[in-house]
Enzyme design. Structure first.
Site, PDB file in Angstrom:
ATOM      1  N   ASP A 197       0.992   7.968  -2.586  1.00  0.00           N
ATOM      2  CA  ASP A 197       1.296   6.719  -3.172  1.00  0.00           C
ATOM      3  C   ASP A 197       0.821   7.037  -4.826  1.00  0.00           C
ATOM      4  OD1 ASP A 197      -1.438   7.049  -2.720  1.00  0.00           O
ATOM      5  OD2 ASP A 197      -1.706   5.157  -1.317  1.00  0.00           O
TER       6      ASP A 197
ATOM      7  N   ASP B 233      -8.795  -2.647   5.597  1.00  0.00           N
ATOM      8  CA  ASP B 233      -7.966  -3.445   6.481  1.00  0.00           C
ATOM      9  C   ASP B 233      -6.842  -2.634   7.269  1.00  0.00           C
ATOM     10  OD1 ASP B 233      -6.343  -2.216   4.417  1.00  0.00           O
ATOM     11  OD2 ASP B 233      -5.586  -4.452   3.646  1.00  0.00           O
TER      12      ASP B 233
ATOM     13  N   HIS C 294      -4.770  -0.073   6.360  1.00  0.00           N
ATOM     14  CA  HIS C 294      -3.820   0.720   5.928  1.00  0.00           C
ATOM     15  C   HIS C 294      -3.897   2.035   5.882  1.00  0.00           C
ATOM     16  CE1 HIS C 294      -5.755  -0.443   1.814  1.00  0.00           C
ATOM     17  NE2 HIS C 294      -5.461   1.003   1.558  1.00  0.00           N
TER      18      HIS C 294
ATOM     19  N   GLU D 217      -0.076  -1.791   3.709  1.00  0.00           N
ATOM     20  CA  GLU D 217      -0.600  -3.033   3.680  1.00  0.00           C
ATOM     21  C   GLU D 217      -0.276  -3.742   4.925  1.00  0.00           C
ATOM     22  OE1 GLU D 217      -3.241  -3.469   2.100  1.00  0.00           O
ATOM     23  OE2 GLU D 217      -3.116  -3.700  -0.087  1.00  0.00           O
TER      24      GLU D 217
HETATM   25  C1  GLP Z   1      -6.178   3.501  -1.025  1.00  0.00           C
HETATM   26  C2  GLP Z   1      -5.363   4.529  -1.034  1.00  0.00           C
HETATM   27  C3  GLP Z   1      -5.302   5.075   0.519  1.00  0.00           C
HETATM   28  C4  GLP Z   1      -6.689   5.318   0.831  1.00  0.00           C
HETATM   29  C5  GLP Z   1      -7.635   4.194   0.872  1.00  0.00           C
HETATM   30  C6  GLP Z   1      -8.990   4.037   1.156  1.00  0.00           C
HETATM   31  O1  GLP Z   1      -5.906   2.136  -0.955  1.00  0.00           O
HETATM   32  N1  GLP Z   1      -3.972   4.055  -1.223  1.00  0.00           N
HETATM   33  O2  GLP Z   1      -4.472   5.982   0.859  1.00  0.00           O
HETATM   34  O3  GLP Z   1      -6.736   5.815   2.129  1.00  0.00           O
HETATM   35  O4  GLP Z   1      -7.605   3.457  -0.645  1.00  0.00           O
HETATM   36  O5  GLP Z   1      -9.764   4.839   0.091  1.00  0.00           O
HETATM   37  P1  GLP Z   1     -11.206   5.318   0.146  1.00  0.00           P
HETATM   38  O6  GLP Z   1     -10.921   6.743   1.011  1.00  0.00           O
HETATM   39  O7  GLP Z   1     -11.725   5.579  -1.146  1.00  0.00           O
HETATM   40  O8  GLP Z   1     -11.931   4.644   1.098  1.00  0.00           O
END
Ligand code: GLP
Length: 257
Positions: free
Chosen positions: A70, A139, A141, A146
């Site tokens: 993404d 959440d 995702h 989402e």
């Molecule tokens: C963002 C990214 C996800 C990632 C998530 C969790 O939303 N788009 O791909 O898995 O954050 O982030 P973190 O690894 O910093 O907890």
């Protein structure tokens, strides 16, 4: 779905890195190995370990093609919080990957829908994703899919929820107004179409997502749960992330270890 519970993030990340290196090393040499990659704080230690292994000659990315999950809409690649910047800074600049083999969605594209459609086509032309590495949001995702994103979704423009914007504000000096409100993301189906999916989840803040993703029903509310339908999906997590799993679930997966 397999769940591997390690004592802490360090051990989980080492396992993930070793596993990825092994898959890359054992891949058929007649075509590139196609790797899907995430950003976020979760994969950082895995990337560090892979860099270490690459420098030590234990794995090479010369025959690897990557597709990132993404990217924010509206951030230049040079912006320090763009996922482009993150990936080069934390991974690509330190390994022997060919620049032309790296694919990251362009959140500055004039035609965002076309950018998404072209990305799906590029994945197909590369022969599909062999291994999709991912993290998970609080959440539930995966990528930026989402809650209430269709489980059949492909690469698309995604409006971010207020919760995700709030959680990600920590990367923008805590200023919610600086966080982009939209992103381009591979869809749930893009992820589940991969031959193999490996999700990392560390820390107590991921416990609720793991509970719903592993023990709940398959549901668009927790898009992680879509992996229950996948033939070859694994979650590597630490003990802190399992605090909302039932004892029975933990015993089952620890018994398999
Ligand atoms: C963002 C990214 C996800 C990632 C998530 C969790 O939303 N788009 O791909 O898995 O954050 O982030 P973190 O690894 O910093 O907890």
């Amino acid at each position: 779905m397999h769940v591997i519970i390690k004592k802490n993030q360090k051990l989980g990340s080492e396992l993930a890195a070793t596993y990825i290196a092994q898959k890359v090393n054992n891949a058929p040499k007649n075509r590139p190995f196609v790797l899907g990659l995430p950003t976020g704080s979760t994969p950082l230690e895995t990337y560090r370990k892979l860099i270490e292994m690459n420098k030590a000659g234990l794995v090479s990315f010369e025959n690897v093609v990557t597709f990132n999950m993404d990217e924010y809409v509206g951030l230049e690649a040079a912006h320090e919080q763009s996922y482009h910047y993150f990936m080069y800074e934390n991974f690509f600049n330190h390994i022997d990957i060919k620049k032309e083999n790296i694919h990251i969605l362009n959140g500055m594209a004039t035609d965002l829908q076309k950018e998404c459609d072209d990305y799906e086509k590029a994945i197909q032309s590369a022969g599909g994703i062999d291994l999709f590495l991912g993290g998970v949001g609080e959440d539930g995702h995966i990528a930026f899919n989402e809650p209430f994103t269709s489980l059949s979704s492909t690469t698309h423009i995604q409006a971010l929820t207020r919760d995700t914007i709030r959680v990600n504000a920590r990367f923008f000096g805590g200023d919610i107004s600086q966080v982009p409100t939209r992103a381009l993301t591979v869809g749930v189906k893009t992820i589940t179409d991969a031959k193999e999916v490996l999700i990392l989840a560390f820390g107590a803040k991921k416990a609720k997502a793991l509970h719903h993703g592993i023990e709940g029903a398959v549901s668009h509310v927790w898009t992680l749960s879509a992996l229950q339908m996948h033939k070859n999906s694994t979650i590597i997590c630490d003990e802190d992330a399992t605090t909302e799993l039932s004892d029975e679930t933990k015993h089952y997966f620890l018994g398999l270890a």
